[in-house]
Write a protein that holds these residues in place. Structure first.
Motif, mmCIF file in Angstrom:
data_model
loop_
_atom_site.group_PDB
_atom_site.id
_atom_site.type_symbol
_atom_site.label_atom_id
_atom_site.label_comp_id
_atom_site.label_asym_id
_atom_site.label_seq_id
_atom_site.Cartn_x
_atom_site.Cartn_y
_atom_site.Cartn_z
ATOM 1 N N ALA A 86 -7.969 -3.302 17.071
ATOM 2 C CA ALA A 86 -8.192 -2.252 16.366
ATOM 3 C C ALA A 86 -8.299 -2.486 15.000
ATOM 4 C CB ALA A 86 -7.258 -1.007 16.544
ATOM 5 N N ILE A 87 -9.596 -2.240 14.405
ATOM 6 C CA ILE A 87 -9.943 -2.635 12.901
ATOM 7 C C ILE A 87 -10.564 -1.140 12.252
ATOM 8 C CG2 ILE A 87 -11.500 -3.900 11.474
ATOM 9 C CD1 ILE A 87 -11.653 -5.835 13.598
ATOM 10 N N VAL A 88 -9.953 -0.964 11.135
ATOM 11 C CA VAL A 88 -9.979 0.293 10.222
ATOM 12 C C VAL A 88 -10.647 -0.351 9.222
ATOM 13 C CG1 VAL A 88 -9.223 2.235 9.146
ATOM 14 C CG2 VAL A 88 -8.250 1.453 11.415
ATOM 15 N N MET A 89 -11.789 0.437 8.640
ATOM 16 C CA MET A 89 -12.386 0.189 7.568
ATOM 17 C C MET A 89 -12.327 1.178 6.522
ATOM 18 S SD MET A 89 -16.231 -0.925 9.192
ATOM 19 C CE MET A 89 -17.142 -1.342 7.118
ATOM 20 N N ASN A 90 -11.871 0.901 5.079
ATOM 21 C CA ASN A 90 -11.893 1.820 4.159
ATOM 22 C C ASN A 90 -12.542 1.340 2.881
ATOM 23 O OD1 ASN A 90 -9.806 3.909 4.620
ATOM 24 N ND2 ASN A 90 -8.923 2.013 5.707
ATOM 25 N N GLU A 91 -12.872 2.236 1.950
ATOM 26 C CA GLU A 91 -13.448 1.849 0.726
ATOM 27 C C GLU A 91 -12.135 1.602 -0.071
ATOM 28 O OE1 GLU A 91 -16.345 1.942 -0.329
ATOM 29 O OE2 GLU A 91 -17.768 3.491 0.860
ATOM 30 N N LYS A 92 -12.502 0.398 -0.790
ATOM 31 C CA LYS A 92 -11.320 -0.159 -1.554
ATOM 32 C C LYS A 92 -10.501 0.418 -2.663
ATOM 33 C CE LYS A 92 -9.734 -4.418 -3.739
ATOM 34 N NZ LYS A 92 -10.029 -5.965 -3.994
ATOM 35 N N ALA A 93 -11.744 1.045 -3.321
ATOM 36 C CA ALA A 93 -11.182 1.931 -4.526
ATOM 37 C C ALA A 93 -10.343 2.871 -4.437
ATOM 38 C CB ALA A 93 -12.684 2.431 -5.374
ATOM 39 N N PRO A 94 -10.326 3.750 -3.513
ATOM 40 C CA PRO A 94 -9.356 4.605 -3.318
ATOM 41 C C PRO A 94 -8.275 4.400 -2.668
ATOM 42 C CG PRO A 94 -11.288 5.189 -1.729
ATOM 43 C CD PRO A 94 -11.758 4.097 -2.790
ATOM 44 N N GLU A 151 -14.915 -2.714 -10.262
ATOM 45 C CA GLU A 151 -15.004 -3.885 -9.229
ATOM 46 C C GLU A 151 -14.687 -3.484 -8.098
ATOM 47 O OE1 GLU A 151 -13.559 -8.351 -8.833
ATOM 48 O OE2 GLU A 151 -13.029 -7.405 -10.543
ATOM 49 N N ALA A 152 -13.518 -2.765 -7.800
ATOM 50 C CA ALA A 152 -13.313 -2.428 -6.628
ATOM 51 C C ALA A 152 -14.104 -1.557 -5.616
ATOM 52 C CB ALA A 152 -11.657 -1.548 -6.691
ATOM 53 N N LYS A 153 -14.932 -0.818 -6.197
ATOM 54 C CA LYS A 153 -15.759 0.146 -5.875
ATOM 55 C C LYS A 153 -16.992 -0.870 -4.706
ATOM 56 C CE LYS A 153 -15.529 4.096 -8.864
ATOM 57 N NZ LYS A 153 -16.332 4.695 -10.045
ATOM 58 N N GLN A 154 -17.003 -2.134 -5.353
ATOM 59 C CA GLN A 154 -18.096 -3.009 -4.557
ATOM 60 C C GLN A 154 -17.511 -3.669 -3.298
ATOM 61 O OE1 GLN A 154 -20.795 -2.659 -6.166
ATOM 62 N NE2 GLN A 154 -19.927 -1.564 -7.610
ATOM 63 N N GLY A 205 -12.035 -12.203 1.865
ATOM 64 C CA GLY A 205 -10.874 -12.893 1.483
ATOM 65 C C GLY A 205 -9.620 -11.694 1.912
ATOM 66 N N PHE A 206 -8.625 -12.111 1.560
ATOM 67 C CA PHE A 206 -7.215 -11.510 1.880
ATOM 68 C C PHE A 206 -7.156 -10.436 0.673
ATOM 69 C CE2 PHE A 206 -6.824 -15.143 4.354
ATOM 70 C CZ PHE A 206 -6.337 -14.260 5.679
ATOM 71 N N VAL A 207 -6.536 -9.372 0.815
ATOM 72 C CA VAL A 207 -6.558 -8.271 0.020
ATOM 73 C C VAL A 207 -5.253 -8.596 -0.842
ATOM 74 C CG1 VAL A 207 -6.147 -5.725 -0.687
ATOM 75 C CG2 VAL A 207 -7.616 -6.426 1.093
ATOM 76 N N ALA A 208 -5.515 -8.633 -2.326
ATOM 77 C CA ALA A 208 -4.059 -9.094 -3.125
ATOM 78 C C ALA A 208 -3.556 -7.827 -3.453
ATOM 79 C CB ALA A 208 -4.719 -10.024 -4.195
ATOM 80 N N GLU A 209 -4.227 -6.649 -3.878
ATOM 81 C CA GLU A 209 -3.607 -5.637 -4.453
ATOM 82 C C GLU A 209 -2.702 -4.791 -3.538
ATOM 83 O OE1 GLU A 209 -7.536 -6.276 -6.255
ATOM 84 O OE2 GLU A 209 -6.730 -6.172 -4.441
ATOM 85 N N HIS A 210 -1.977 -3.825 -3.850
ATOM 86 C CA HIS A 210 -0.999 -3.227 -3.066
ATOM 87 C C HIS A 210 -1.820 -2.076 -2.691
ATOM 88 C CE1 HIS A 210 2.726 -5.248 -3.722
ATOM 89 N NE2 HIS A 210 2.543 -5.515 -5.088
ATOM 90 N N LEU A 211 -1.695 -1.452 -1.493
ATOM 91 C CA LEU A 211 -2.355 -0.499 -1.148
ATOM 92 C C LEU A 211 -1.759 0.924 -0.911
ATOM 93 C CD1 LEU A 211 -4.432 -2.035 1.924
ATOM 94 C CD2 LEU A 211 -5.012 -1.913 -0.569
ATOM 95 N N VAL A 212 -2.153 2.137 -0.930
ATOM 96 C CA VAL A 212 -1.552 3.279 -1.139
ATOM 97 C C VAL A 212 -0.398 3.650 -0.140
ATOM 98 C CG1 VAL A 212 -3.243 4.256 -2.616
ATOM 99 C CG2 VAL A 212 -3.315 4.711 0.017
ATOM 100 N N ASP A 213 -0.524 3.251 1.133
ATOM 101 C CA ASP A 213 0.654 3.847 2.095
ATOM 102 C C ASP A 213 1.445 2.770 2.254
ATOM 103 O OD1 ASP A 213 -1.069 3.022 5.093
ATOM 104 O OD2 ASP A 213 -1.095 1.961 3.303
ATOM 105 N N GLU A 214 1.813 1.665 1.226
ATOM 106 C CA GLU A 214 3.097 1.041 1.373
ATOM 107 C C GLU A 214 3.954 1.504 0.575
ATOM 108 O OE1 GLU A 214 2.152 -2.995 -0.508
ATOM 109 O OE2 GLU A 214 0.416 -3.364 0.793
ATOM 110 N N MET A 215 5.363 1.688 1.157
ATOM 111 C CA MET A 215 6.464 2.379 0.683
ATOM 112 C C MET A 215 6.426 2.646 -0.782
ATOM 113 S SD MET A 215 10.191 2.458 2.350
ATOM 114 C CE MET A 215 9.515 2.606 3.787
ATOM 115 N N GLN A 216 6.438 1.411 -1.588
ATOM 116 C CA GLN A 216 6.818 1.598 -2.912
ATOM 117 C C GLN A 216 5.407 1.797 -3.547
ATOM 118 O OE1 GLN A 216 6.512 -1.136 -0.876
ATOM 119 N NE2 GLN A 216 6.481 -3.135 -1.993
ATOM 120 N N TYR A 217 4.612 2.000 -2.969
ATOM 121 C CA TYR A 217 3.160 2.332 -3.914
ATOM 122 C C TYR A 217 2.474 3.516 -3.199
ATOM 123 C CZ TYR A 217 4.000 -2.256 -6.048
ATOM 124 O OH TYR A 217 4.497 -3.479 -6.629
#
Length: 304
Positions: free
Chosen positions: A229-237, A253-256, A290-302
């Motif tokens: 199962a692969i889920v696609m999301n816009e990066k910016a939000p 930049e994230a919007k691209q 590439g691999f995402v370097a930023e923290h995403l919104v549903d990680e517990m601390q973010y």
């Protein structure tokens, strides 16, 4: 015995999927409307056909001519024939005119030598790629099984765009999606093909900054049936505001970019976040991601 994997052409996605999409497996790709699900799956299908594989692309959303128009735009970006930016824009407008019936194909080919080269490149794999407009009344599971067996053949790929529109007993119902997924898995196994199915997002998912499997319509049983199962999301939000609150350039930049998260993978790593740059004017993604370097919104601390 497992047949050879079918590479999507996306790096490092193929590496994470142990070579690509696998015969006998059902892969579900989900995302909000307009995130690029058809763009990605058609690009993967084209790569597999170019590489010698056989593909049946069944769309309940788009006509065969519309899919072919997208494919011509994608092929135009790959062609070696020279066309400057102005000529390329003219070709794209005329492809759109051809799709809408305002140009004949001969008139389209006469637009520019690059258009003629594009058509030749497409014809090189056309006998291995079948674009099929699905009917929400007649293109049922029995018909899809027939396409898998007699059009695609063992070792090939069947794409369903999208799963919730496959008719069951004369109609398509969101609550029947797990039943359809189970039947598609049976087709993959019995006909020795890879099945790639686009899945719709439930109403709750439309309100989320980042969707996860629990936001899919009829999510739990559907994801249970899938091998991948692969889920696609816009990066910016989807990325945490800790990265963008004080840096507008990073947000722009994230919007691209679009995220491809491997949420489930029976034979490999899961919970893997990848990113690929949009090139939607060419109906494609840049396949070198590439691999995402930023923290995403549903990680517990973010979870902001």
């Amino acid at each position: 015995m497992r047949s050879q994997a079918l590479p999507t052409g996306f790096n490092p996605l193929d590496a994470m999927l142990d070579g690509g999409l696998h015969p006998h497996d059902l892969t579900v790709l989900a995302g909000k409307p307009s995130v690029g699900k058809t763009v990605a799956t058609l690009q993967w299908a084209r790569h597999i056909a170019v590489s010698g594989g056989h593909v049946g692309y069944v769309s309940y959303e788009h006509s065969e001519q519309s899919l072919l128009g997208r494919l011509l735009n994608l092929e135009l970006s790959e062609t070696a024939a020279y066309a400057d930016e102005t000529a390329t824009e003219t070709i794209r407008r005329r492809i759109k005119a051809w799709v809408s019936g305002r140009l004949t194909f001969d008139e389209l080919l006469a637009t520019h030598p690059a258009m003629e080269a594009t058509a030749e490149d497409l014809m090189a794999y056309a006998s291995r790629m079948f674009l099929i407009q699905g009917s929400a009344v007649t293109t049922d599971l029995h018909e899809l099984s027939s396409i898998a067996r007699h059009v695609v053949g063992p070792g090939g790929l069947l794409v369903i765009d999208y799963l919730q529109k496959v008719p069951v007993e004369g109609g398509a119902f969101l609550e029947r999606a797990p039943e359809v997924a189970s039947a598609l898995k049976e087709i993959a196994m019995s006909d020795h093909i890879a099945v790639l199915a686009i899945a719709a997002v439930g109403m709750d998912g439309l309100r989320q900054r980042r969707i996860r499997p629990e936001h899919l319509a009829s999510n739990a049983p559907l994801v249970h049936e899938a091998d991948c199962a692969i889920v696609m999301n816009e990066k910016a939000p989807a990325i945490s505001r800790v990265h963008t609150a004080f840096d507008g350039r990073q947000l722009d930049e994230a919007k691209q970019w679009t995220l491809f998260t491997i949420e489930k993978h029976r034979d490999g790593p899961a919970d893997v976040d990848l990113e690929f740059a949009k090139e939607f004017e060419s109906f494609r993604f840049n396949p070198e991601g590439g691999f995402v370097a930023e923290h995403l919104v549903d990680e517990m601390q973010y979870n902001d």
